[in-house]
Design a protein around this motif. Structure first.
Motif: not given
Lengths: 358, 278, 255
Positions: A71-80
């Motif tokens: 997974t990719v999480t940016i700023d607490g949001q999962d953007v995968t």
């Protein structure tokens, strides 16, 4: 440096968190599942030789390449699962990808238009960003009328104007000649400082990574082999690969037995660890010629001496066929060194690293 | 010396262009102001031929422009779609599609028209197939001898010729510009409108202009599959040369139709230009 | 999903482009008196009918004479021009290229009548020679475009090396330049051949008497629908597509 102080054991949440992120193309592993944390304010380098998977990793963060694991999480949001248009990231592409049919101003304003930013604000932001990257006078040019350095700045402005949470840069300086590259390095550092954003860039040039980044992840064959500050990586490389890739390094083969390392070339010293082959890594600037009082001392023959301005580079052949490179400013050299003559080399144990394997 | 030789190498090609294209056209333009007396050309400077063109063939001229516009629009659209498939959607089979285009490029102008006549005719392939399948009880006459048949036939002839410039411009669109647009927040439809299409405009307008001119000037197709009510101007121009021997009229009609095409193409280009992004 | 639709569209276009030509070839090998279904029996009857006629052989011979002359002449002229263009500044070269290629944009009818009037008024009698001259106008642009495109990636250092090693310009051309571009030049010649073989309209206006294969077809088409037209069609398709495919082969053209 700023992030360094807060990093180990710090309470802050990472801005970008990669967990088990990996990509395979059929049977080919481009990126083996890895974990990485990038913090707000970082100027982060993904460093490695071509084909090591660093660009694939960057493209997975940007949303251009769907990962096959993790997974990719940016700023607490999962953007995968999100496409690039829905991520709070913007990219400066290798080769720039400027729209050839739009002027510089249109290129830079394009994303803001899509985001329905009001006209007056858009104009103001485009103007401000062009001033920041110093391309104000190019506004009405088309991309094919720009030099490489100018195109690079436009690409940078086009991404920065979107105020991304994370700015991604794919080999940002690779296409520029040496002088421009140095200049753009300064520029990038200045811009990073003045807007205080988070930059992640890919490079194969260790000098560029050292010169720009406060954190570096070194990649080899799809794996992240070491992650840390530039100084940490330079001083305490974990593998032969890292020590060879970051800066110049002498590597001498040896073996550890019963807590004592014996070099093939002669010297021996105590070092705890499992029995087996090891390599001793020492930087050329730590090697002294004619050293009598050094912790580690070897005999050899001076093969070559080249004056390079700030320092002189000596090449010393050892009896094992191995070579030692030593960099020394003139003042430190013993008188009477001659090419072809026997010479002793040595260094302090504090300056060497011992890595497993040969 | 080098430069001189280089210019001399352009000589033969320039001579072909000058002597066999520019000079005949200049002369034809002069002739369009001449008159015919008892089947003999006589030099003059009259505008009658042009006035006659509008008087007698004005309707046909408009009809020709309308048919040509239809064909050019249809062909360019199909060519763009096909080029788009080759460039973005077909993957490895893109090369095969391109090969099909290239081999049908010069595959017999007259043969293609003839083929469509045998397909669309009352006793033709399409009707016989429909009859054999029991889909119709009697042969249909709606396929041939109407403007539709001309449109189909010329579209078929022009399609491969239009695909090439359109595909060439699509191939010039770098993938990285599409990624950049998506990165800046563009959805696929916007990427298409803002980035792909504008970059292809030169190729698309070249294909459009080419199809327009060639179909406006064709006379074989309308005569062959168009039927008596598809009176395109090329048919009349050819008639001035093979039947009436009124060359000045034919010349005036030719320049009139070329001018009309030029106007139409410029108008179409302006229209396309309006659709460009800010 | 969307991709599937696009591929279906691509498939339909391929069918649209190929079907008419396939049908002509298919029916040329049948016994049918009319070109329609059902196909009674496969036979070479229409080819045999055709081959018995002197007119056909004359038209065939004329077509070959014209097309081969056009191919040779336009290739020499066009290659010279392309080589010269490649050494000009890009802006200038493009302007000259547009001018030289302009005839391709015009309907053949207008070129045909302009040539007819011109030859008539300058007293040049119509013959196979005038047809060849007329074809040069439309084949030369293709030769120039093809060879010019090849020159874009040409390594001039090779020619300079040859000169440096003592070759005269002439020797350098024949021992270095030409071998490097020869496949492209042959490809261009075959394309010119195909265009010339296929042309009907310019031929019609400039031939005076006699026939080529296309004008022979035209004569037949106007009278009645004789299935031997399918046979001529097959021969024409075979010749033009054959030379195009050969051209693509030798020049390894990829779009």
């Amino acid at each position: 440096m700023q992030a360094d102080a807060t990093r180990p054991g710090g309470e802050r949440q990472p801005l970008v968190r990669l967990r088990g992120l990996g990509k395979t193309f059929g049977p080919v592993v481009a990126v083996a599942p890895l974990d990485l944390d990038i913090f707000a304010g970082d100027f982060y380098a993904l460093l490695g030789p071509s084909g090591c998977g660093k660009t694939t990793l960057l493209r997975m963060v940007g949303g251009f390449t769907p990962p096959t694991a993790g997974t990719v999480t940016i700023d607490g949001q999962d953007v995968t699962r999100l496409g690039p248009e829905k991520r709070p990231t913007n990219m400066v592409f290798q080769g720039y990808g400027l729209f050839p049919h739009m002027t510089v101003r249109q290129n830079i304003g394009y994303g803001l238009g899509l985001a329905r930013v009001a006209d007056t604000e858009r104009e103001e932001r485009v103007r401000a960003i062009m001033a920041l990257v110093r391309i104000g006078e190019l506004a009405e040019r088309k991309p094919d009328a720009l030099s490489g350095g100018q195109a690079q700045r436009v690409a940078l402005a086009r991404a920065l104007v979107m105020r991304p949470r994370v700015l991604l840069l794919d080999e940002p300086l690779a296409a520029l000649d040496l002088k421009l590259r140095k200049q753009m390095q300064e520029e990038l550092r200045r811009i990073h400082q003045s807007i205080g954003g988070t930059f992640v860039f890919v490079t194969h040039d260790q000098g560029e990574a050292m010169g720009l980044a406060n954190r570096i992840a070194v990649m080899e064959a799809g794996r992240c082999v070491q992650e840390g500050s530039p100084e940490e990586i330079y001083r305490r490389p974990k593998t032969r690969f890292v020590s060879g890739f970051i800066g110049e390094a002498n590597m001498l083969a040896g073996a550890r037995q019963g807590g004592r390392v014996r070099l093939g070339a002669g010297s021996a010293f105590d070092d705890d660890g499992a029995d087996g082959p090891v390599s001793v890594v020492v930087r050329p600037e730590a090697v002294r010629l004619g050293a009598v009082d050094a912790d580690v001392r070897l005999e050899g023959r001076l093969e070559d001496a080249v004056f390079l301005g700030p320092y002189t580079r000596y090449r010393v052949a050892l009896a094992t066929g191995e070579e030692i490179i030593a960099h020394a400013s003139d003042g430190r050299i013993e008188e009477g060194l001659a090419v072809g003559a026997p010479v002793a080399v040595g260094w302090s144990r504090a300056d060497q690293r011992i890595v497993e394997g040969t | 010396m080098e430069t001189l030789r280089r210019h001399a190498m352009l000589g033969p090609a320039a001579a072909v262009l000058g002597l066999l294209f520019v000079a005949p056209f200049a002369f034809l333009f002069v002739v369009s102001f001449w008159r015919v007396r008892t089947f003999k050309l006589s030099p003059d400077f009259i505008l009658d031929n042009y006035v006659d063109t509008f008087d007698k063939y004005g309707g046909s001229l408009l009809f020709t422009v309308a048919v040509a516009a239809t064909i050019a629009t249809l062909t360019t659209t199909l060519a763009f779609g096909f080029g788009y498939v080759i460039r973005f959607k077909a993957g490895r089979s893109g090369n095969a599609l391109l090969m099909v285009t290239l081999i049908t490029l010069f595959g017999g102008y007259l043969v293609k028209i003839y083929a469509w006549k045998t397909i669309l005719g009352t006793e033709g392939i399409l009707n016989s197939a429909l009859l054999a399948l029991g889909l119709v009880a009697e042969p249909l006459t709606i396929f041939i001898y109407n403007p539709g048949a001309v449109v189909v036939t010329l579209t078929h002839f022009l399609l491969p010729l239009a695909v090439l410039p359109v595909y060439a411009s699509l191939r010039g669109v770098r993938d990285i510009t599409l990624e950049a647009a998506r990165d800046l927040g563009a959805r696929p439809a916007r990427v298409f409108l803002d980035v792909i299409l504008p970059q292809c405009l030169p190729g698309v307008s070249a294909a459009f202009a080419f199809c327009f001119l060639i179909s406006a000037g064709d006379y074989v197709t309308p005569r062959y599959v168009g039927g008596p009510y598809t009176s395109m101007i090329g048919d009349f121009i050819e008639g001035q040369f093979s039947l009436k021997f009124d060359w000045p009229s034919g010349a005036a009609m030719s320049f009139t139709v070329l001018a009309a095409c030029l106007l139409a193409v410029l108008a179409a280009r302006a229209l396309l230009g309006l659709a460009r992004p800010r | 999903m969307a991709t599937t639709l696009w591929r279906v569209f691509g498939g339909l276009i391929v069918l649209f482009m190929l079907t008419p030509l396939v049908l002509v070839v298919l029916f040329s090998f049948t016994d049918n008196a009319l070109t329609n279904f059902p196909i009674e029996r496969f036979s070479t009857r229409w080819f045999r009918t055709l081959f018995e006629k002197d007119e056909f052989w004359k038209a065939f011979g004329n077509s070959l004479k014209i097309a081969s002359s056009v191919a040779v002449i336009s290739t020499v002229i066009g290659t010279l021009a392309a080589l010269a263009l490649a050494r000009l500044r890009e802006r200038v070269a493009n302007a000259v290229l547009v001018a030289l290629c302009f005839p391709v944009m015009l309907p053949a009818l207008v070129i045909g009548i302009a040539l007819l009037v011109f030859f008539n008024k300058t007293g040049v009698p119509l013959s196979l020679g005038t047809v060849i001259l007329g074809h040069l106008v439309i084949t030369q642009p293709f030769v120039i475009l093809i060879v010019y495109a090849r020159m874009a990636g040409f390594d001039y250092a090779a020619v300079d090396s040859a000169r440096d090693l003592g070759a005269s310009p002439w020797t350098a051309f024949w021992t270095v330049t030409f071998p490097m571009i020869s496949t492209t030049v042959i490809g261009a010649a075959l394309i010119a051949l195909a265009i010339s073989l296929d042309d009907f309209i310019i031929t019609f206006f400039t031939i005076g008497g006699g026939n080529t294969l296309p004008t022979y077809v035209w004569g037949k088409v106007r009278t009645y629908l004789d299935p031997s037209i399918n046979a001529i069609g097959t021969i024409l398709i075979g010749l033009t597509i054959g030379s195009t495919v050969l051209a693509l082969r030798v020049s390894r053209y990829r779009g």
